[in-house]
Each structure stands twice: as structure tokens, then as C-alpha cells.
Write a protein that holds these residues in place. Sequence first.
Motif, PDB file in Angstrom:
ATOM      1  N   VAL A 121      33.987  40.560  37.100  1.00 25.16           N
ATOM      2  CA  VAL A 121      34.928  40.579  38.228  1.00 25.16           C
ATOM      3  C   VAL A 121      36.060  41.572  37.964  1.00 25.16           C
ATOM      4  O   VAL A 121      36.428  42.369  38.843  1.00 25.16           O
ATOM      5  N   GLY A 122      36.610  41.548  36.762  1.00 22.36           N
ATOM      6  CA  GLY A 122      37.707  42.458  36.441  1.00 22.36           C
ATOM      7  C   GLY A 122      37.299  43.914  36.538  1.00 22.36           C
ATOM      8  O   GLY A 122      37.998  44.737  37.155  1.00 22.36           O
ATOM      9  N   ALA A 123      36.139  44.245  35.943  1.00 25.35           N
ATOM     10  CA  ALA A 123      35.682  45.639  35.981  1.00 25.35           C
ATOM     11  C   ALA A 123      35.289  46.050  37.394  1.00 25.35           C
ATOM     12  O   ALA A 123      35.585  47.169  37.831  1.00 25.35           O
ATOM     13  N   GLY A 124      34.622  45.155  38.126  1.00 24.48           N
ATOM     14  CA  GLY A 124      34.210  45.482  39.487  1.00 24.48           C
ATOM     15  C   GLY A 124      35.390  45.728  40.409  1.00 24.48           C
ATOM     16  O   GLY A 124      35.393  46.689  41.194  1.00 24.48           O
ATOM     17  N   VAL A 204      28.798  44.311  37.996  1.00 29.43           N
ATOM     18  CA  VAL A 204      29.988  45.149  38.147  1.00 29.43           C
ATOM     19  C   VAL A 204      29.801  46.106  39.321  1.00 29.43           C
ATOM     20  O   VAL A 204      30.695  46.256  40.172  1.00 29.43           O
ATOM     21  N   ARG A 205      28.652  46.751  39.400  1.00 22.85           N
ATOM     22  CA  ARG A 205      28.418  47.708  40.491  1.00 22.85           C
ATOM     23  C   ARG A 205      28.317  47.000  41.841  1.00 22.85           C
ATOM     24  O   ARG A 205      28.762  47.534  42.857  1.00 22.85           O
ATOM     25  N   LEU A 206      27.749  45.803  41.843  1.00 25.96           N
ATOM     26  CA  LEU A 206      27.644  45.058  43.098  1.00 25.96           C
ATOM     27  C   LEU A 206      29.022  44.608  43.581  1.00 25.96           C
ATOM     28  O   LEU A 206      29.332  44.698  44.779  1.00 25.96           O
ATOM     29  N   ILE A 207      29.854  44.133  42.662  1.00 26.34           N
ATOM     30  CA  ILE A 207      31.213  43.735  43.028  1.00 26.34           C
ATOM     31  C   ILE A 207      32.006  44.946  43.498  1.00 26.34           C
ATOM     32  O   ILE A 207      32.764  44.878  44.473  1.00 26.34           O
ATOM     33  N   ARG A 208      31.850  46.056  42.801  1.00 26.30           N
ATOM     34  CA  ARG A 208      32.536  47.295  43.211  1.00 26.30           C
ATOM     35  C   ARG A 208      32.175  47.665  44.643  1.00 26.30           C
ATOM     36  O   ARG A 208      33.052  47.964  45.468  1.00 26.30           O
TER      37      ARG A 208
END
Length: 324
Positions: A121-124, A204-208
Motif C-alpha cells: 500500500v505504501g509503495a503503491g 504495488v503496480r495494481l494499487i498505483r
Amino acid sequence: MPRNPRSLRRLVARRLVIGVGQLFVLLVLVFVLSLLLPGDAADIQNNTLLGEEQRATARELIGLDVSPVTRFLDWIGGAVTGDFGTSYASGASVGSVIAGPFLTTGLLTLLTLVLLVPVAVGAGFAAGLRPGSGRDRWITTISIGFDSIPDFVLAVLLVAFLSVRLDLLPATFLGADLSTLLERPEYLVLPLTVTVARIAAPLVRLIRAGVIDVMEQPYIVQARRLEVGRISLLTRHIAPNALAPATQELGRTTGGLLSGVLIVEAVFAMPGIASELIGAIGNRDDPVILAIVSLTALFALLINIAIDIAGYRMNPRSARGLGG
């Protein structure tokens, strides 16, 4: 779709029914495959040549003198009540045989989930809130790199660099047990790095992508014009909508989590269920094999249901994709 307890109960009930059916089919397949292996537990334990009478006696002592169907149904009947039978190899109860390994695997899985959520979550969010920035490019590049490297390759590379070359962390769990893990947490650093990195990378990529999409929605643009507080905007408007797809993806990757944990256990020689399962297969220890498979599948089922509930809470419309 309105958010109401009845819809949620139907969703959970449907998932339970489907999951129990899938679990039964999985156990049947595993048992049939175990029967196709050469030899049985009596042959493995008595590796010297035996006469027919001695072999029949050995099979009777172990419990192999009845038909496979009867053995399977008896095991299912006992497992429903919490009795997983007796190990063919050791003669001890299956529960006592797998308790220690499951605690080790459970500890690794729990810590992976605890670290996975804030990392992904943090990285995304860090990448999605500033798309196209240097921070976004770095995070995306790293996530793609971790996602493209198989678990065992990443584990070997980390061991070669951090353990062999720099001598910073233990390279293996040989000689360690559960108490060692609690007393010396550095044993868990490399295994957790591998499991978290591999599972977090696609999330991460999906959250981004979810954050970028939500940030472009008219209601978010209007809220920013009205100078809605940043914390309120993130927690009440952006996060629930951006995280819903990632939550469902996490549910779909639960199997990947479990397989990743088992691969990591094998690479680092952890005293978990992976090594126990390999030993049980070698010994043709069907009760232990079935117990490990059933409990692992049940854990995956419960995790999937919990994730479905979380996704439903954040976005009730997502239940349509879950059969709700």
C-alpha cells in the motif's frame, strides 16, 4: 448494490460451499496420486525382502489391509472431528507430527501478511500520487524486477550476496527450530524478504494504477478544488476505491502466497510443512499428506473469504465479481 448483512452472508455462504467442494475434490486427487506412487508405507519401512506373510502382517499393523476407498473415507470421517489419524511412519498422532511444522509455517505466513500490506500500500500510493516522477519510476522498476524473478532464484541471489559474500545473515535454517526463530529473528530476514517482495510486486503496480485512476475521477477533482483535507481525501475517498481491486487480487494470489512460503521453506531448509510434506511423500505417509493438504487448503479458503469480505466492505459492487 446496497451494502447489507444479507448480501454479505450470502457471499460468505456461497464461498464456503464452493470451497468445501473444492477441498474435497483436491483431497481425492491427492489421495489417488499418492496411490499411484510405487510401493506403500509398508514397503518403505521394510526395505529388506519380506515374505508374503510378513508383508501382510506389516500392512495390517499399519492399517493398509483395507481398501483405499475405506481408508480415505475413514480418514475424512475422523478429520471432520479433528482426528487426522496416525502417522504410518512414526506411529504418532498426525496432529502431534504436524503441529511444530505448522507453527513455523504459520509464523512465516503471518509475518509475510503483516509486512505485505504496509509495503504494497505504501509503495503503491507513493508511486500513484505522483505518476511520472522519479519516485514513481524507481518503484515501478523495482516492482517489475521482483515480479520477473522466480522465488527460488531471488532466494539464491540474496543468500549468495548477503550471506556468503557479506556474511550478514544466516543462509539456512539447518539445526534451527521454532524457538530459534523467536530468539534469533535474523533467521527470518531473508525468507521474509523473498516472500514479501514477490507477492507485493504485482500488488504495488495494481494499487498505483488504482490510485491514478481514482485521482482523475470528477468527484476527486472537485474535492481537491474545495480544498478537502489531504488526510480525509486519502482515507475516505481515494483509498477505498483504489484498494478494492488490489484486495481482490490479493485474494487471487493467496495460493501464490502459500506456494511461495513453501518454496522459501525448501530453499532455506526451514522446519516447516514443506519439509514435513516432502518427508511424508517419501514415506508414503498418506494421513500426514492428507492432513497437510487439507489444513493448507482450508487456510487458503479462510484467507480468501476474509479478503472477499474486506473487498465487499470497501466496495460492495465488487461482490458481483465474486458471485455476490
